[in-house]
Enzyme design. Structure first.
Site, PDB file in Angstrom:
ATOM      1  N   TYR A   1      31.746  46.676  42.064  1.00 12.93           N
ATOM      2  CA  TYR A   1      31.448  46.534  43.495  1.00 12.93           C
ATOM      3  C   TYR A   1      32.723  46.655  44.305  1.00 12.93           C
ATOM      4  O   TYR A   1      33.793  46.262  43.849  1.00 12.93           O
ATOM      5  CB  TYR A   1      30.737  45.215  43.815  1.00 12.93           C
TER       6      TYR A   1
ATOM      7  N   GLN B   1      38.554  42.107  33.853  1.00 10.18           N
ATOM      8  CA  GLN B   1      38.414  42.691  35.186  1.00 10.18           C
ATOM      9  C   GLN B   1      39.454  43.767  35.387  1.00 10.18           C
ATOM     10  O   GLN B   1      40.514  43.756  34.770  1.00 10.18           O
ATOM     11  CB  GLN B   1      38.553  41.582  36.230  1.00 10.18           C
TER      12      GLN B   1
END
Ligand code: 76R
Length: 283
Positions: A176, A216
């Site tokens: 996102y 991440q």
């Protein structure tokens, strides 16, 4: 003879490749089922073979990193994450795919263009040492020295992973885009560095509690795309994706300043598995 003037600065070379790090693009597509229905079995099999070759991460024209995934929900059917020093190497995957026999049935649905970076909030070894002292370690103590050495040993590898990452062997991913707020009275970019740094340290600390469950990658879209950062998460189990994002909503950096774009949840597959899943040219 020198008259004390400093030498002329080196001219900056013209290049599409960043001096450090890689370009990174996320691409999403769906299949046009009406167009697909018009293709013959032979055409479909041909289209399938071409797509598998184009999306082969070990193929001769492949960028340094190429990951295919099956997207959940109606936003897209599949996604590609591409990374390379050269932006056109990445772009050429999109163009070859669209120009292939499969292209006529592909509808691009979303893309995000970014570049890897080492955030300004990653502490240097020196800053890390100061942090240890602030947290109660005595400067020069064996514990302080051991912690500092461990960080100094870890940092080059961590920076390599931030700039030119290997994709983790985790099956669930979520991408996102996000911004930090620039509103009157709530403007991240007007805060002094110390305040931002403190909030990012809190953020990193809650992120680290997910070590071994989530990995991440933060890539920067400032000046390149409509959002400031792209967040790519990989998890050992999709439940950790929701757990980490929920947990971070309580960190001040996210609670007060983060704005989010659309979330794309997907599952890592080979190109052939993705085509099987989407029922494209199944034998
Ligand atoms: O790079 C590092 O690991 C050092 C610490 C760190 C920085 C500098 C870090 C750690 N992040 C950093 C920067 Mn992050 N991160 C996000 C999101 O959903 C939300 O609320 C926010 C989306 C997640 C889930 C996440 C996870 N981080 C950033 C930045 C750049 C800010 C800037 O430069 O101004 C953004 C936009 C951002 C957003 N972060 C971590 C994580 C996790 C899991 C960690 C720990 C990594 C580890 O294991 O070390």
């Amino acid at each position: 003879m020198s008259h004390g003037r400093s030498p002329a600065p080196e001219p900056i070379p013209i290049s599409l490749e960043p001096t450090v790090g890689w370009h990174c693009t996320h691409l999403y597509y769906r299949f046009d089922r009406a167009a697909l229905a018009k293709m013959s079995g032979d055409q479909l099999r041909q289209a399938r073979e071409e797509a598998i070759a184009i999306l082969d991460p070990a193929g001769p024209s492949a960028p340094q990193r190429l990951q295919t995934s099956v997207v959940s929900g109606h936003k897209a059917d599949f996604g590609l994450m591409l990374m390379d020093p050269h932006p056109l190497k990445i772009e050429s995957v999109n163009q070859r795919l669209m120009a292939s026999s499969l292209g006529a049935v592909l509808v691009p649905t979303y893309s995000f263009v970014s570049i890897t970076e080492i955030s300004e909030y990653v502490p240097s070894v020196e800053q890390y040492g100061k942090k240890l002292i602030a947290e109660g370690d005595a400067e020069g103590s064996p514990a302080y020295a051991a912690k500092l050495k461990a960080y100094a040993d870890r940092l080059p590898l961590m920076n390599r992973q931030r700039l030119t990452p290997d994709f983790p062997p985790y099956p669930a991913t979520c991408f996102y885009p996000m911004n930090k707020k620039r509103k009157v009275g709530e403007n991240w970019f007007l805060l002094p560095f110390d305040q931002r740094n403190k909030m990012m340290a809190e953020h990193a600390k809650s992120g680290m509690t997910f070590a071994g469950r989530v990995q991440q990658l933060i890539t920067v879209g400032v000046g390149l795309d409509d959002w400031e950062w792209g967040v790519t998460l990989w998890a050992k189990n999709p439940q950790f994706l929701t757990e980490i994002v929920y947990r971070m909503r309580f960190d001040e950096a996210s609670a007060r300043f983060a704005e989010f774009g659309p979330f794309y949840t997907s599952y890592v597959t080979s190109p052939a598995e993705m085509l099987d899943h989407c029922r494209i040219g199944l034998m």
